[in-house]
Design an enzyme around this catalytic site. Structure first.
Site, mmCIF file in Angstrom:
data_model
loop_
_atom_site.group_PDB
_atom_site.id
_atom_site.type_symbol
_atom_site.label_atom_id
_atom_site.label_comp_id
_atom_site.label_asym_id
_atom_site.label_seq_id
_atom_site.Cartn_x
_atom_site.Cartn_y
_atom_site.Cartn_z
ATOM 1 N N GLY A 1 6.177 38.802 33.506
ATOM 2 C CA GLY A 1 4.966 38.422 32.757
ATOM 3 C C GLY A 1 4.472 39.572 31.889
ATOM 4 N N ASP B 1 4.389 35.502 19.246
ATOM 5 C CA ASP B 1 4.424 34.189 18.594
ATOM 6 C C ASP B 1 3.065 33.803 17.981
ATOM 7 O OD1 ASP B 1 2.839 33.501 20.766
ATOM 8 O OD2 ASP B 1 4.314 32.204 21.718
ATOM 9 N N GLY C 1 9.426 37.541 26.235
ATOM 10 C CA GLY C 1 9.656 36.164 26.676
ATOM 11 C C GLY C 1 10.695 35.443 25.825
ATOM 12 N N LYS D 1 3.918 27.348 20.189
ATOM 13 C CA LYS D 1 4.347 27.073 21.568
ATOM 14 C C LYS D 1 5.305 25.886 21.615
ATOM 15 C CE LYS D 1 1.520 30.140 23.349
ATOM 16 N NZ LYS D 1 2.076 31.458 23.626
HETATM 17 N N1 UPG Z 1 5.981 37.908 27.384
HETATM 18 C C1 UPG Z 1 6.477 39.149 27.701
HETATM 19 N N2 UPG Z 1 6.974 39.343 28.955
HETATM 20 C C2 UPG Z 1 7.001 38.374 29.900
HETATM 21 C C3 UPG Z 1 6.476 37.110 29.566
HETATM 22 C C4 UPG Z 1 5.977 36.905 28.301
HETATM 23 O O1 UPG Z 1 6.477 40.070 26.885
HETATM 24 O O2 UPG Z 1 7.471 38.636 31.010
HETATM 25 C C5 UPG Z 1 5.425 37.684 26.020
HETATM 26 C C6 UPG Z 1 6.114 36.562 25.256
HETATM 27 O O3 UPG Z 1 7.237 37.059 24.567
HETATM 28 C C7 UPG Z 1 5.010 36.080 24.326
HETATM 29 C C8 UPG Z 1 3.730 36.360 25.113
HETATM 30 O O4 UPG Z 1 4.078 37.281 26.138
HETATM 31 O O5 UPG Z 1 4.978 36.858 23.156
HETATM 32 C C9 UPG Z 1 3.097 35.106 25.696
HETATM 33 O O6 UPG Z 1 3.947 34.602 26.669
HETATM 34 P P1 UPG Z 1 3.838 33.139 27.294
HETATM 35 O O7 UPG Z 1 4.622 33.088 28.535
HETATM 36 O O8 UPG Z 1 4.161 32.144 26.241
HETATM 37 O O9 UPG Z 1 2.309 33.084 27.698
HETATM 38 P P2 UPG Z 1 1.325 31.904 27.449
HETATM 39 O O10 UPG Z 1 1.565 30.829 28.428
HETATM 40 O O11 UPG Z 1 1.364 31.558 26.018
HETATM 41 O O12 UPG Z 1 -0.072 32.562 27.807
HETATM 42 C C10 UPG Z 1 -0.560 33.736 27.180
HETATM 43 C C11 UPG Z 1 -1.739 34.214 28.027
HETATM 44 C C12 UPG Z 1 -2.845 33.171 27.999
HETATM 45 C C13 UPG Z 1 -3.231 32.860 26.552
HETATM 46 C C14 UPG Z 1 -1.995 32.465 25.746
HETATM 47 C C15 UPG Z 1 -2.320 32.325 24.271
HETATM 48 O O13 UPG Z 1 -1.267 34.437 29.341
HETATM 49 O O14 UPG Z 1 -3.989 33.642 28.713
HETATM 50 O O15 UPG Z 1 -4.165 31.798 26.538
HETATM 51 O O16 UPG Z 1 -0.988 33.493 25.859
HETATM 52 O O17 UPG Z 1 -1.210 31.832 23.569
#
Ligand code: UPG
Length: 469
Positions: free
Chosen positions: A187, A218, A84, A357
């Protein structure tokens, strides 16, 4: 759609690349047809049927074994989902490439954490990074410097799916090499497909690895925990999701629910708009998914081969830079929980969940509230209270470039309880903030906090009057 996808595949000439791309487009097509079928059936969650998971589905962390067998560590691999971009913080590159503490990026800190684990226990836990076409180059640049070190780092790319035009429901790209903005990484739920298709799953199994600890790149609190690993082994749990008590800060993400007797993930993006406030509150939803997941690799292979990893589709509507309205079909890794035997949640302490975040989260992590020990964040022992301060930086601090410009140096906040900053505010060097501090620059005004300034229980408003709180 099928014809359009064939056209994309036929635009590739190299046979090997074409084959891999074809597999990718087939997976996309499968997801797309499921989406159409669900749309046709107007398949939606029945909100009233959502319940909290039963007590026996969530294990309290304190109930876990305190003694652990070091051999299990030899069967472990650590994976960071790293596909991401930090778009919500105004970044154009990989979020994990952001310097967070002592000039080190998220990735550098993760490397230190695992190196420490390996040297302490004399084991060989490899680090695996799932990247996307958006983050691959940034990631390679950072890990290059670890090439001659003992830690084994493997990277593999997740899928690249075509964005879909909202009106025509046709793919946006005209060829396989069409502009980056016409594609998206689908995702972190794509993890399972990408692990399988990249050959990394088979490679890990061949090396004798049985357990995979997955977390967000992160989340600096996501270090290997031997008590959880031991519980996984003892209970023969094929999948574990670490959840934590939900706080008001936990809005971007997901929670575990009981839906008609099944434990499953509910992401905010799946919640009907009339229920978002309820989702954000802590009344109905008391736990939050940290996205720290533990997966049994043999079980994963079985699921992939026998039934396939069908995950709930998250529809993400977007507007591209060129103003096109598109739809992205995504999935979340935690949704895999319902495919595994003996799957469960473990309610872990908050220090296992330190997500960045927003720039407010970043200020906290960069500050003197935390120090680093072997890449791990530890609360400064001089902090008198057990909790961390609440920090609310306004829109002027939303983007990372603005954040960096507005803090010449990160203030000392070891004695801070609460900070709210709104409007056009700049912080000088060596500023100290204590107690509750509120700084409000009204529209058209700018506030400069001078170098060396100490603000303790102060409300600083537009005309620079200071009020004691
Ligand atoms: N990520 C990928 N590929 C993608 C999208 C995201 O590797 O296509 C990685 C991204 O780099 C990061 C992580 O996934 O390290 C989280 O991505 P993000 O889009 O920020 O997800 P969130 O909205 O933070 O949600 C995730 C879970 C959620 C949980 C949360 C905790 O989906 O259920 O509560 O992380 O921080």
């Amino acid at each position: 759609m099928r014809n359009e996808l064939n056209r994309l595949v036929n635009s590739v000439s190299d046979p090997e690349t074409k084959k891999a791309f074809d597999t990718e487009m087939q997976s996309f097509f499968y997801l797309f047809t499921r989406y159409l079928a669900e749309k046709a059936q107007s398949k939606e969650l029945d909100w009233d049927r959502i319940k909290s998971p039963a007590a026996d589905q969530i294990v309290p962390y304190d109930d876990l074994p305190t003694k652990s067998d070091v051999h299990a560590l030899n069967k472990l691999a650590v994976l960071k989902v790293n596909g991401g971009l930090g778009t919500s913080m105004g970044m154009t590159g990989a979020k994990s490439a952001l310097e967070v503490k002592d000039d080190m990026t998220f990735l550098d800190l993760t490397v230190r954490q695992i190196e420490h684990l390996n040297t302490t226990h004399r084991v060989d836990v490899p680090l695996i990074l799932m990247t996307s076409f958006n983050t691959h180059e940034d990631t390679l640049r950072i890990i290059k410097k670890y090439a001659n070190q003992q830690l084994r780092i493997t990277t593999f790319n997740q899928s690249r799916y075509p964005r879909i035009d909202k009106e025509t429901l046709l793919p946006l790209p005209g060829s396989a090499t069409d502009n980056k903005s016409k594609w998206y990484p689908p995702g972190h739920g794509d993890l399972y497909n990408a692990l399988m298709h990249s050959g990394v799953l088979d490679q890990l199994l061949a090396e004798g690895k049985e357990y995979l600890f997955v977390s967000n790149s992160d989340n600096l609190g996501a270090v290997v925990d031997q008590r959880i690993l031991q519980h996984m082994v003892d209970a023969n749990a094929e999948f574990i999701m670490e959840v934590t008590d939900k706080t008001k800060a936990d809005v971007k993400g997901g929670t575990l629910i009981d839906y008609e007797g099944n434990v499953q993930l509910l992401e905010i993006a799946q919640v009907p708009s009339e229920h978002t406030e309820e989702f954000k509150s802590v009344r109905k939803f008391k736990i939050f998914n940290t996205n720290n997941l533990w997966v049994n690799l043999k079980a994963l292979k079985r699921v992939m081969e026998n039934e396939g990893m069908e995950l709930e589709i998250i529809v993400n509507p977007k507007v591209t830079e060129d103003g096109a309205s598109v739809v992205q079909l995504e999935t979340a890794a935690g949704a895999a929980i319902r495919h595994f035997k003996n799957a469960r949640g473990i309610n872990v302490p908050r220090n296992r969940f330190l997500p960045v975040k927003s720039c407010s989260d970043l200020l906290l992590i960069k500050s003197d509230i935390y120090s680093l020990e072997h890449g791990q964040l530890v609360i400064n022992p001089n902090r008198m209270f057990g909790t961390t301060p609440v920090i609310k930086l306004g829109d002027h601090f939303k983007k990372i470039a603005q954040f960096q410009k507005r803090f010449k140096k990160i203030p000392k906040i070891i004695e801070l309880d609460h900070l709210t900053v709104t409007g056009d505010v700049y912080f000088g060097r060596n500023v100290t903030l204590r107690g509750t501090v509120i700084v409000v620059a009204n529209e058209g005004q700018r506030i400069d906090i001078p170098d060396g300034c100490v603000l303790e229980n102060r409300l600083l408003s537009g005309n620079l009057t200071m009020t004691e709180l």
